[in-house]
Enzyme design. Structure first.
Site, PDB file in Angstrom:
ATOM      1  N   LYS A  60       0.918   4.131  -2.772  1.00  0.00           N
ATOM      2  CA  LYS A  60       0.546   5.502  -2.403  1.00  0.00           C
ATOM      3  C   LYS A  60       1.676   6.480  -2.707  1.00  0.00           C
ATOM      4  O   LYS A  60       1.430   7.616  -3.118  1.00  0.00           O
ATOM      5  CB  LYS A  60       0.157   5.568  -0.926  1.00  0.00           C
ATOM      6  CG  LYS A  60      -1.171   4.882  -0.611  1.00  0.00           C
ATOM      7  CD  LYS A  60      -2.294   5.426  -1.461  1.00  0.00           C
ATOM      8  CE  LYS A  60      -3.681   5.181  -0.873  1.00  0.00           C
ATOM      9  NZ  LYS A  60      -4.746   5.616  -1.786  1.00  0.00           N
ATOM     10  N   TYR A 100       0.831  -1.208   0.000  1.00  0.00           N
ATOM     11  CA  TYR A 100       0.000   0.000   0.000  1.00  0.00           C
ATOM     12  C   TYR A 100       0.867   1.260   0.000  1.00  0.00           C
ATOM     13  O   TYR A 100       0.618   2.217  -0.742  1.00  0.00           O
ATOM     14  CB  TYR A 100      -0.883  -0.074   1.245  1.00  0.00           C
ATOM     15  CG  TYR A 100      -1.833   1.052   1.498  1.00  0.00           C
ATOM     16  CD1 TYR A 100      -3.058   1.109   0.839  1.00  0.00           C
ATOM     17  CD2 TYR A 100      -1.541   2.034   2.445  1.00  0.00           C
ATOM     18  CE1 TYR A 100      -3.957   2.126   1.117  1.00  0.00           C
ATOM     19  CE2 TYR A 100      -2.429   3.049   2.724  1.00  0.00           C
ATOM     20  CZ  TYR A 100      -3.641   3.093   2.055  1.00  0.00           C
ATOM     21  OH  TYR A 100      -4.529   4.106   2.334  1.00  0.00           O
TER      22      TYR A 100
HETATM   23  P1  NAI Z   1     -13.478   2.839   1.939  1.00  0.00           P
HETATM   24  O1  NAI Z   1     -13.171   1.385   1.973  1.00  0.00           O
HETATM   25  O2  NAI Z   1     -14.716   3.315   2.600  1.00  0.00           O
HETATM   26  O3  NAI Z   1     -13.517   3.391   0.441  1.00  0.00           O
HETATM   27  C1  NAI Z   1     -12.830   2.825  -0.619  1.00  0.00           C
HETATM   28  C2  NAI Z   1     -13.833   2.595  -1.733  1.00  0.00           C
HETATM   29  O4  NAI Z   1     -13.139   2.156  -2.910  1.00  0.00           O
HETATM   30  C3  NAI Z   1     -14.844   1.509  -1.383  1.00  0.00           C
HETATM   31  O5  NAI Z   1     -16.150   2.028  -1.517  1.00  0.00           O
HETATM   32  C4  NAI Z   1     -14.550   0.404  -2.390  1.00  0.00           C
HETATM   33  O6  NAI Z   1     -15.698  -0.330  -2.797  1.00  0.00           O
HETATM   34  C5  NAI Z   1     -13.940   1.184  -3.540  1.00  0.00           C
HETATM   35  N1  NAI Z   1     -13.120   0.346  -4.410  1.00  0.00           N
HETATM   36  C6  NAI Z   1     -12.199  -0.582  -4.037  1.00  0.00           C
HETATM   37  N2  NAI Z   1     -11.664  -1.167  -5.110  1.00  0.00           N
HETATM   38  C7  NAI Z   1     -12.230  -0.590  -6.192  1.00  0.00           C
HETATM   39  C8  NAI Z   1     -12.078  -0.765  -7.596  1.00  0.00           C
HETATM   40  N3  NAI Z   1     -11.219  -1.663  -8.077  1.00  0.00           N
HETATM   41  N4  NAI Z   1     -12.814   0.007  -8.417  1.00  0.00           N
HETATM   42  C9  NAI Z   1     -13.686   0.914  -7.933  1.00  0.00           C
HETATM   43  N5  NAI Z   1     -13.900   1.110  -6.611  1.00  0.00           N
HETATM   44  C10 NAI Z   1     -13.175   0.371  -5.760  1.00  0.00           C
HETATM   45  O7  NAI Z   1     -12.198   3.582   2.561  1.00  0.00           O
HETATM   46  P2  NAI Z   1     -11.807   5.130   2.633  1.00  0.00           P
HETATM   47  O8  NAI Z   1     -11.115   5.327   3.909  1.00  0.00           O
HETATM   48  O9  NAI Z   1     -12.953   6.004   2.273  1.00  0.00           O
HETATM   49  O10 NAI Z   1     -10.690   5.211   1.488  1.00  0.00           O
HETATM   50  C11 NAI Z   1     -10.696   6.152   0.438  1.00  0.00           C
HETATM   51  C12 NAI Z   1      -9.283   6.368  -0.028  1.00  0.00           C
HETATM   52  O11 NAI Z   1      -8.548   7.059   0.987  1.00  0.00           O
HETATM   53  C13 NAI Z   1      -8.482   5.100  -0.316  1.00  0.00           C
HETATM   54  O12 NAI Z   1      -7.671   5.289  -1.443  1.00  0.00           O
HETATM   55  C14 NAI Z   1      -7.631   4.942   0.929  1.00  0.00           C
HETATM   56  O13 NAI Z   1      -6.469   4.178   0.673  1.00  0.00           O
HETATM   57  C15 NAI Z   1      -7.327   6.394   1.223  1.00  0.00           C
HETATM   58  N6  NAI Z   1      -6.875   6.655   2.584  1.00  0.00           N
HETATM   59  C16 NAI Z   1      -7.752   6.596   3.616  1.00  0.00           C
HETATM   60  C17 NAI Z   1      -7.310   6.869   4.894  1.00  0.00           C
HETATM   61  C18 NAI Z   1      -8.240   6.927   6.050  1.00  0.00           C
HETATM   62  O14 NAI Z   1      -7.785   7.297   7.144  1.00  0.00           O
HETATM   63  N7  NAI Z   1      -9.508   6.578   5.895  1.00  0.00           N
HETATM   64  C19 NAI Z   1      -5.892   7.119   5.169  1.00  0.00           C
HETATM   65  C20 NAI Z   1      -5.076   7.248   4.011  1.00  0.00           C
HETATM   66  C21 NAI Z   1      -5.571   7.001   2.761  1.00  0.00           C
END
Ligand code: NAI
Length: 299
Positions: free
Chosen positions: A170, A166
């Site tokens: 990133k 990851y």
């Molecule tokens: P989340 O799991 O709620 O959202 C991620 C979304 O991406 C999910 O709805 C999932 O279905 C979708 N997804 C996964 N694979 C996919 C694909 N191949 N095609 C289309 N959609 C796909 O998690 P969150 O926290 O909202 O994450 C959003 C972004 O923020 C991610 O990139 C995560 O790595 C990043 N992030 C989040 C942090 C946090 O503290 N929540 C910290 C650092 C980065």
């Protein structure tokens, strides 16, 4: 001052069926943007898929008075990326903003990190950003306007145990952002990145009670500002969480210049090389090169 609007703008937000992406979608839609809600609807580790995730989110945006269409393709393939951008073109005729937000986790200490834990993570985060941004980029160049916001993470910028896959993906997005910033400059396309921290299904176990101070909707103003016409910067990275917003930057120490450098010289001058006093923040490769050329006394 007048409220900041997005009238006439079309935004693609990947992984917007829930979590951060859905918050970004709500904010942009409430300010007049037309939204493509993309989401594959799988688990945190990227297993399965559920078309209803994107549909339900788009319906909720419409119930709130916004305009949104759903797309449930995976960002992880070039065909998926094309289809996501086509959804925007077919529904709204253009694409102005891409927010690369889709993500999955497959954490494991590096000695146990087998390819099945690496490839899907790189495919969704890093290749996913290529797959979606490139077809949009071609349209953005033609129209002379675009905004790209990539979702990076401190897991890569700083490093985090168990996240070599990851973190590499990133940090790859940071390089991607910085190159796009340079290539986009002539076409009024700006690319920036965020490193968020927020309570979502991805992080709630990890954050524990601290998560209550880290509402996901507090990330969206940062993203929306970087996606706006008035955004003054490109190629930058913003750390954000719970209302804290700060800029990450890449610094270069003053270092040494020693044309007779030897291995022992490295040992003896290593503290000076590492000394952070008087560092610079190169905005482009030419800045680093200029520093070098100054030593050579070349015109
Ligand atoms: P989340 O799991 O709620 O959202 C991620 C979304 O991406 C999910 O709805 C999932 O279905 C979708 N997804 C996964 N694979 C996919 C694909 N191949 N095609 C289309 N959609 C796909 O998690 P969150 O926290 O909202 O994450 C959003 C972004 O923020 C991610 O990139 C995560 O790595 C990043 N992030 C989040 C942090 C946090 O503290 N929540 C910290 C650092 C980065």
């Amino acid at each position: 001052m007048a409220d900041i609007g997005f009238d006439g703008k079309v935004a693609i937000i990947t992984g917007a069926g829930g979590g951060l992406g859905f918050e970004h979608a709500k904010l942009l839609a409430s300010r007049g943007a037309q939204i493509v809600i993309n989401d594959l609807g799988g688990s945190v580790s990227g297993e399965g898929g559920d078309e209803s995730a994107a549909e339900a989110a788009a319906r909720q945006i419409e119930e709130l008075g916004g305009v949104a269409v759903a797309n449930h393709d995976s960002v992880a393939t070039p065909e998926g990326g094309e289809s996501i951008v086509n959804t925007a073109i077919e529904a709204f005729g253009r694409v102005d903003i891409v927010i690369n937000n889709a993500g999955i986790l497959r954490d494991k200490a590096f000695h146990n990190m087998t390819p099945d834990l690496v490839d899907p993570v790189i495919d969704v985060h890093l290749r996913g950003a290529f797959n979606v941004t490139r077809p949009a980029w071609i349209k953005m160049r033609e129209q002379g306007y675009g905004r790209v916001v990539n979702t990076a993470s401190t897991a890569g910028i700083i490093g985090n145990f168990g996240q070599a896959n990851y973190g590499a993906a990133k940090m790859g997005l940071v390089g991607f952002t910085r190159v796009l910033a340079q290539e986009g400059a002539r076409s009024n396309i700006k690319a920036n990145a965020i490193a968020p921290i927020a309570k979502t299904r991805m992080t709630e176990d990890l954050l524990g009670p601290m998560g209550d101070n880290l509402a996901p909707e507090l990330i969206s103003p940062v993203v929306a500002w970087l996606a706006h016409d008035d955004c003054p910067v490109t190629g930058e990275i913003y750390s954000c969480g719970g209302g804290m917003v700060a800029r990450f930057f890449i610094g270069l120490t003053t270092g040494i210049y020693d044309p007779e450098l030897t291995l022992e010289g490295m040992r003896d001058q290593f503290d000076t090389i590492r000394d952070e006093d008087g560092y610079m923040v190169p905005a482009e490769t030419a800045d680093e090169l200029r520093k070098l050329l100054a030593y050579f006394k070349v015109d």
